[in-house]
Structures are given as C-alpha cells and as structure tokens.
Design a protein around this motif. Structure first.
Motif, PDB file in Angstrom:
ATOM      1  N   ALA A   1      -4.681   5.321  -1.471  1.00 59.36           N
ATOM      2  CA  ALA A   1      -3.577   5.045  -0.485  1.00 59.36           C
ATOM      3  C   ALA A   1      -3.108   4.297  -0.197  1.00 59.36           C
ATOM      4  O   ALA A   1      -1.956   3.466  -0.763  1.00 59.36           O
ATOM      5  N   GLN A   2      -4.209   3.360  -0.089  1.00 55.46           N
ATOM      6  CA  GLN A   2      -3.760   2.071   0.362  1.00 55.46           C
ATOM      7  C   GLN A   2      -3.699   0.623  -0.241  1.00 55.46           C
ATOM      8  O   GLN A   2      -2.461   0.394  -0.413  1.00 55.46           O
ATOM      9  N   LYS A   3      -3.757   1.276  -1.741  1.00 55.46           N
ATOM     10  CA  LYS A   3      -4.039   0.456  -2.505  1.00 55.46           C
ATOM     11  C   LYS A   3      -2.703   0.944  -3.509  1.00 55.46           C
ATOM     12  O   LYS A   3      -1.736  -0.283  -3.655  1.00 55.46           O
ATOM     13  N   ALA A   4      -2.727   2.424  -3.719  1.00 49.93           N
ATOM     14  CA  ALA A   4      -2.063   2.518  -4.430  1.00 49.93           C
ATOM     15  C   ALA A   4      -0.159   2.274  -2.981  1.00 49.93           C
ATOM     16  O   ALA A   4       0.540   1.504  -4.189  1.00 49.93           O
ATOM     17  N   ALA A   5      -0.229   1.483  -2.484  1.00 46.01           N
ATOM     18  CA  ALA A   5       1.173   1.593  -1.235  1.00 46.01           C
ATOM     19  C   ALA A   5       1.266   0.424  -1.129  1.00 46.01           C
ATOM     20  O   ALA A   5       2.354  -0.047  -1.201  1.00 46.01           O
ATOM     21  N   LYS A   6       0.227  -0.304  -1.705  1.00 46.96           N
ATOM     22  CA  LYS A   6       0.926  -2.045  -1.858  1.00 46.96           C
ATOM     23  C   LYS A   6       1.224  -1.882  -3.035  1.00 46.96           C
ATOM     24  O   LYS A   6       2.118  -2.767  -2.592  1.00 46.96           O
ATOM     25  N   ILE A   7       1.352  -1.752  -4.273  1.00 46.33           N
ATOM     26  CA  ILE A   7       1.804  -1.728  -5.472  1.00 46.33           C
ATOM     27  C   ILE A   7       2.993  -0.781  -5.155  1.00 46.33           C
ATOM     28  O   ILE A   7       4.709  -1.511  -5.784  1.00 46.33           O
ATOM     29  N   ALA A   8       3.283   0.266  -4.884  1.00 46.85           N
ATOM     30  CA  ALA A   8       4.785   0.988  -4.233  1.00 46.85           C
ATOM     31  C   ALA A   8       5.676   0.590  -3.501  1.00 46.85           C
ATOM     32  O   ALA A   8       6.674   0.556  -4.048  1.00 46.85           O
ATOM     33  N   SER A   9       4.887  -0.488  -1.891  1.00 47.54           N
ATOM     34  CA  SER A   9       5.918  -1.295  -1.178  1.00 47.54           C
ATOM     35  C   SER A   9       6.691  -2.591  -2.369  1.00 47.54           C
ATOM     36  O   SER A   9       7.773  -2.312  -2.040  1.00 47.54           O
ATOM     37  N   ARG A  10       5.868  -2.260  -2.796  1.00 48.18           N
ATOM     38  CA  ARG A  10       6.901  -3.759  -4.138  1.00 48.18           C
ATOM     39  C   ARG A  10       8.368  -3.610  -4.873  1.00 48.18           C
ATOM     40  O   ARG A  10       9.242  -4.206  -4.740  1.00 48.18           O
TER      41      ARG A  10
END
Ligand code: TYM
Length: 333
Positions: free
Chosen positions: A310-319
C-alpha cells in the motif's frame, strides 16, 4: 509507463471465492508478466461493497484472497500487492473522473445491467459507479496493460474513453491502457451451465472450481460436468460448449494448445477426458494449496506484505492524483 518501465495493473474483487476462471483468465497471465513490467495487483475490496457483505466474513475473505495471490506465486519482491481500500487516492480520483463520465455510459455496461437484475432491491450508486472506480484503479498507475478475462473488456473500453477525454481536455495526463486478453482461457465457462461464464458468485458450487477446493471435490465436480450425448471429443464452442470448455481448461492448465490436447483422446470417451482435466487441475493447484495453507496462518507476514504494498502504491497514486488536481484547477494544498 512509469520511468522507463511499462506498467501492468489488475485486480480481483473479493466476492465468493477465487475460481479456476479467475486463475486461468487473469492471475496465471499476471504471473508471466512480472519479470518484464512494473506490476501492480490489488484486491478490489471497495468494488465488492456494491453488493451487501457480512463484515466479519468479508474481512476474512479479503485476507484469504490476498493469501491466495501470494500462494499462486505473486512475489512481493517483484510486484506491488495491496488492498485497494488502503490507498485513498482510488476513491479520490473516482470523484474527479465521475465528473468526466456520462450516466449513459455507465448505465450501458453489461455488468451493471446483470447485477441490477440480480440485486433488484439494491441498485445503489456504487453499482453504477463501479466502472469509474475501476478506471481510477488503472489510470492512477499509468498502466499500459491490463490483463483480464473477456468479461472485463467493456470496462476497459470505458476506461480508455475516460482517459482520452481527460487527456484531450487538459493535455496528456493518463496513459491510455490496453486490455491484455489471452488467446486461450480468457473465458472459462460454468461446469453446470456451459453457456455461461464460470462465476464466483454462482449459487451452485458445482458450476465452479474454487482454487482451494480439496482434490476429491475437484474430481467430483469435473465428473459431474455437463457435456452432451454425441460422445465426440472435438472443439465446437457453439454446439458442444461443455466438451469445448473442458478442452480449453485442460489446454490452458497444461500450457498446451487445444489441438494438441484433442489428439490425446482419439478413441477415448468423456469419462477419460473428465478424469484427465481433473488430474491436471489438481496437479496445477496442489502447490498453490500447499502454499496457501501455510501462508493463511501467517497473519504477521501477510500484514507486512500488504502494508508495504500500500505504501508503494500510494506513492505512485499520489503523484498522478496531484497532477490531476492541478490540471482541473484545484488550489494546491
Ligand atoms: P472479477 O473479480 O470478477 O474477476 C477477476 C478476473 O478474473 C477474470 N474472470 C475470468 N476469466 C476467465 N473466465 C472466467 N469465467 C472469468 N471470470 C472472471 C476477470 O475478467 C478478471 O480479470 N472489476 C474487476 C476487478 C477489478 C479490476 C480493476 C480489474 C477492479 N479494478 C482494475 C482490472 C483492473 C472484476 O470484478 O473482476
């Protein structure tokens, strides 16, 4: 595309169980892509709330699905694996994309019509908005390819329409994704009603194989599979849907073509075909089931994997989401 890597994205919603159809139409193809792409796979747990779920059972089932992802061979060091609900950007982008999707577009979706008919007492907004949430899943990660079964093709087309519409209005923002639908196994049919797709929400458990069905149950379900009465083992989806489905399952599970599989059955009958399919499926699922039985007990490990995912996904998603907010003119926070 993210950096210099093409992106693969897909998800399964945690309703019913993961079926052999889900495995052959989707997960089995994901496994073949993780070496070459940045691959991201979610449990679409917000999607499944569009139909009523018992909360305690639902939580347990979602965890079981996650353990099955890993048990199938999805490797957290090669893929980002997470729960959709743990990355709030999915719901946030859905709101924005709702404003770029027409009611007529989502109302036309076959799945919406089917589910509305099935749950006539609960045709909620979420059911109609389902494909927009799915578009958000995919577009947040700038996915190039979305490996799915045939039944998701229409949702993918809508995702592409929304992406193109937004890009045209605001300059290129989203990668326009391509569906990745395998030539074989993209539509596995029910064992009891071979004209219909194998469905995880089929009330008749004899219609589907659950990935974690014990071997004797798998053997029994194939034995009872509906065929026809002419006794010929040939591939003819229109006139012999049951036999054709068994041939497709056998070919896909053993990584062969249907033609080569047919040649094994010269002079043989349906009982032998059913036995061969059952044996091949049991063999394919054996290591998955062994992994699953071990993993499902290891809550601490599963938690570590999904939190990291989730942490890795959120990094991409928030961009992506920041870019979208900026483009539509929201004041920077
Ligand atoms: P879902 O959960 O119904 O199915 C998961 C995947 O399995 C495929 N599939 C099949 N393939 C072959 N034969 C079958 N009988 C069969 N039944 C299902 C589906 O095509 C799918 O690939 N909306 C999606 C989940 C989702 C998603 C996404 C997918 C949510 N967000 C983003 C891709 C990208 C769904 O309900 O799939």
């Amino acid at each position: 595309m993210l950096g210099d890597k093409k992106v693969v994205y897909s998800a399964v919603q945690p309703t019913g169980c993961i079926t052999l159809g889900n495995f052959l139409g989707a997960i089995n193809n994901w496994l073949k892509m993780t070496d070459d792409f940045l691959s991201i796979f979610a449990i679409a747990d917000l999607h499944a709330l569009t139909v009523r779920q018992n909360p305690a059972e639902y939580r347990q089932r979602a965890m079981s699905f996650f353990a099955q992802y890993l048990a199938c061979g999805l490797d957290p060091s090669k893929s980002i694996l997470y729960f959709q609900s743990h990355v709030p950007q999915h719901a946030e982008l859905t709101w924005i994309l709702n404003c770029f999707t027409y009611v007529g577009e989502t109302g036309r979706m076959t799945q919406f019509k089917d589910k509305s008919a099935k749950h006539a007492d609960n045709i909620n907004m979420g059911l109609m908005d389902y494909p927009v949430l799915m578009a958000s899943d995919i577009l947040l990660y700038q996915a190039d390819y979305v490996p799915v079964g045939v039944d998701q093709k229409q949702h993918l087309e809508l995702t592409r329409d929304i992406a193109i519409r937004f890009n045209n209005l605001y300059s290129p923002t989203f990668t326009v994704p391509e569906p990745y639908i395998a030539k074989q196994g993209a539509k596995i049919f029910s064992l009891q009603q071979p004209g219909q797709k194998m469905s995880k929400s089929d009330p008749d458990p004899n219609g589907y194989i659950n990935l974690i069905d014990p071997p004797d149950v798998i053997a029994r379900k194939f034995k009872r599979a509906v065929t026809d009465c002419d006794g010929k083992i040939i591939f003819d989806e229109e006139n012999k849907p049951g036999v054709s489905n068994l041939l497709t399952i056998l070919a896909t599970v053993t990584d062969r073509t249907v033609d080569s599989v047919i040649s094994d059955f010269e002079g043989k009958g349906y009982a032998e075909l059913k036995q061969a399919v059952a044996d091949a499926v049991i063999e394919k699922l054996r290591p998955i089931q062994e992994n699953y039985n071990r993993l499902v007990k290891d809550k601490a490990y599963l938690t570590e994997v999904y939190k990291d995912g989730a942490q890795k996904a959120a990094k991409i998603a928030s961009r992506t989401l920041s870019k979208v907010y900026r483009k539509v003119g929201l004041v920077e926070g």
